[in-house]
Design an enzyme around this catalytic site. Structure first.
Site, PDB file in Angstrom:
ATOM      1  N   LYS A  33       1.044  -0.957   0.156  1.00  0.00           N
ATOM      2  CA  LYS A  33      -0.147  -0.230  -0.454  1.00  0.00           C
ATOM      3  C   LYS A  33       1.085   1.710  -0.325  1.00  0.00           C
ATOM      4  CE  LYS A  33      -3.738   2.119   2.010  1.00  0.00           C
ATOM      5  NZ  LYS A  33      -4.704   2.047   3.445  1.00  0.00           N
ATOM      6  N   ARG A  46     -10.840   9.414   1.250  1.00  0.00           N
ATOM      7  CA  ARG A  46     -11.286  10.081   3.275  1.00  0.00           C
ATOM      8  C   ARG A  46     -12.589  10.852   3.569  1.00  0.00           C
ATOM      9  NH1 ARG A  46      -4.252  10.744   2.650  1.00  0.00           N
ATOM     10  NH2 ARG A  46      -3.436   8.567   3.099  1.00  0.00           N
ATOM     11  N   LYS A  78      -2.314  -1.378  -3.920  1.00  0.00           N
ATOM     12  CA  LYS A  78      -3.233  -0.229  -4.231  1.00  0.00           C
ATOM     13  C   LYS A  78      -2.130   0.502  -4.045  1.00  0.00           C
ATOM     14  CE  LYS A  78      -6.156   1.660  -0.450  1.00  0.00           C
ATOM     15  NZ  LYS A  78      -6.360   1.156   1.004  1.00  0.00           N
ATOM     16  N   SER A  96     -10.204   5.217  -4.756  1.00  0.00           N
ATOM     17  CA  SER A  96     -11.704   6.210  -4.982  1.00  0.00           C
ATOM     18  C   SER A  96     -10.530   6.897  -5.913  1.00  0.00           C
ATOM     19  CB  SER A  96     -11.390   6.640  -3.853  1.00  0.00           C
ATOM     20  OG  SER A  96     -10.667   7.432  -3.216  1.00  0.00           O
ATOM     21  N   TYR A 129     -14.680   0.545  -7.243  1.00  0.00           N
ATOM     22  CA  TYR A 129     -16.373   1.604  -7.275  1.00  0.00           C
ATOM     23  C   TYR A 129     -16.922   1.501  -8.423  1.00  0.00           C
ATOM     24  CZ  TYR A 129     -13.308   3.216  -3.088  1.00  0.00           C
ATOM     25  OH  TYR A 129     -12.504   3.050  -2.194  1.00  0.00           O
TER      26      TYR A 129
HETATM   27  C1  PBG Z   1      -6.823   3.152   5.039  1.00  0.00           C
HETATM   28  C2  PBG Z   1      -7.721   3.351   4.132  1.00  0.00           C
HETATM   29  C3  PBG Z   1      -7.733   3.735   2.763  1.00  0.00           C
HETATM   30  C4  PBG Z   1      -8.107   3.450   1.952  1.00  0.00           C
HETATM   31  C5  PBG Z   1      -8.695   2.110   2.412  1.00  0.00           C
HETATM   32  N1  PBG Z   1      -8.373   2.291   3.538  1.00  0.00           N
HETATM   33  C6  PBG Z   1      -7.360   5.065   2.716  1.00  0.00           C
HETATM   34  C7  PBG Z   1      -5.827   5.653   3.682  1.00  0.00           C
HETATM   35  O1  PBG Z   1      -4.669   5.271   3.812  1.00  0.00           O
HETATM   36  O2  PBG Z   1      -5.514   7.037   3.682  1.00  0.00           O
HETATM   37  C8  PBG Z   1      -8.004   4.099   0.370  1.00  0.00           C
HETATM   38  C9  PBG Z   1      -9.474   3.857  -0.436  1.00  0.00           C
HETATM   39  C10 PBG Z   1      -9.418   4.643  -1.884  1.00  0.00           C
HETATM   40  O3  PBG Z   1      -8.967   5.427  -1.811  1.00  0.00           O
HETATM   41  O4  PBG Z   1     -10.691   4.758  -2.887  1.00  0.00           O
HETATM   42  N2  PBG Z   1      -6.636   2.526   5.868  1.00  0.00           N
END
Ligand code: PBG
Length: 330
Positions: free
Chosen positions: A202, A212, A256, A282, A320
């Site tokens: 990640k 967020r 991711k 997202s 999504y």
């Molecule tokens: C947080 C988490 C995030 C996403 C999934 N779980 C955001 C982050 O790490 O700040 C992002 C998913 C997305 O952007 O669609 N643990």
């Protein structure tokens, strides 16, 4: 590389000349079995609240979950991923609400599993960011996210989610060592069958912005997540992350964000031959949707991006677009 001839005898366009032939030689396909739908939940009754930064995506109260989850079930989408919007007054420094057995995620999970049983899988994020007043995934102490203390909380969070009926526990926090410790705790508590999907790779990414906003942590986040999420310049490090998580007991791993990281998906798949999931996050979603809305590109780019994940080696994609694409595939 095997080349058995050359132009003019060899013409690669021959196989592309008609639709039936293109179908015949097609190397990758997308099916509904490849899709995971994220679902945002919110407290209250009779709520379906549009998320401004993610056109077409809503936060649902539990009594309205039927709409989105029922639809996913009838489309035969294999799994939904639950993400909570936690009311501000329930957030604190330690993210205590994450450990409330009756919190929003647990109630939503319980509701879905009671109603739909094994017709659909439920996956829950393990991380504290929806629950902390500072928006970080872990505990913040003197300006640092403290690893080992955070893991203790993540273990409890995993256990209460498993108890609520969660099928797939998905730690997205990026603390070192949490996969092994969560696996151990799950096994000790009779949750041997609960799957572990590690967000192993990640990246600290600017593509998470709309998410967020969706979970209400955007304006709270102090600083950035670079001390725990990966540097997007790195690829060898992704292999090390995955190797460790497999050793610790991950059943599946995630890469991711998605589209900018196809090289990583391919490397991980080729090297480890385990289920690899891609997360079309997202920011990717909103960029695509807004470009389509403005008429800059056609909606055909959605399928093109999803097939690219398959081509890179992903087994499934969290997106999504899952319900919309599943409908088109039908
Ligand atoms: C947080 C988490 C995030 C996403 C999934 N779980 C955001 C982050 O790490 O700040 C992002 C998913 C997305 O952007 O669609 N643990």
């Amino acid at each position: 590389m095997i080349i058995t001839g050359k132009y003019p005898n060899l013409r690669l366009r021959r196989n592309r000349k008609s639709n039936w032939s293109r179908r015949l030689v097609s190397e990758n396909t997308l099916s509904v079995n490849d899709l995971i739908l994220p679902v945002f939940v919110i407290e209250g009754k009779n709520k379906k609240i549009p998320i401004k930064s993610m056109p077409g995506i809503f936060r649902y109260s539990i009594d309205k979950l039927n709409q989105v989850v029922g639809n996913a079930v009838s489309l035969k989408i294999p799994m939904v991923a639950i993400f909570p919007y936690i009311n501000k007054n329930l957030k604190n420094e330690r993210g205590a609400e994450a450990l409330n057995k009756n919190n929003l995620v647990c109630r939503a999970t319980n509701f879905i599993k009671k109603k739909y049983k094994d017709k659909i899988g439920v996956m829950c994020d393990v991380a504290l960011d929806p629950y902390t007043s500072h928006g970080h995934d872990g505990l913040l102490k003197s300006g640092k996210i403290i690893n080992d203390e955070t893991i203790k909380i993540l273990i409890s969070q995993s256990l209460i989610q498993a108890e609520a009926g969660c099928d797939v526990i998905a730690p997205s926090d990026m603390m070192d060592g949490r996969i092994g410790l969560i696996r151990k705790a799950l096994d000790k508590n009779n949750f041997q069958d609960v799957q572990l999907l590690s967000y192993a790779v990640k990246y600290a990414s600017s593509f998470y912005g709309p998410f967020r906003d969706a979970i209400g942590s955007k304006n709270l986040l102090k600083g950035n997540k670079k001390t725990y999420q990966m540097d997007y310049s790195n690829s060898d490090e992704a292999i090390r992350e995955v190797a460790l998580d497999i050793k610790e007991g991950a059943d599946m791993v995630m890469v991711k964000p998605g589209l900018p990281y196809l090289d990583i998906i391919k490397n991980v798949k080729n090297k480890f031959k385990i289920p690899v999931l891609a997360y079309q996050v997202s920011g990717e979603y909103s960029l695509i949707v807004n470009s389509i809305k403005q008429g800059i590109v056609s909606n055909k780019i959605i399928l093109e991006t999803l097939i690219s994940f398959k081509r890179a080696g992903a087994n499934a994609i969290i997106t999504y677009f899952a319900d919309k694409i599943a409908r088109d595939l039908k």
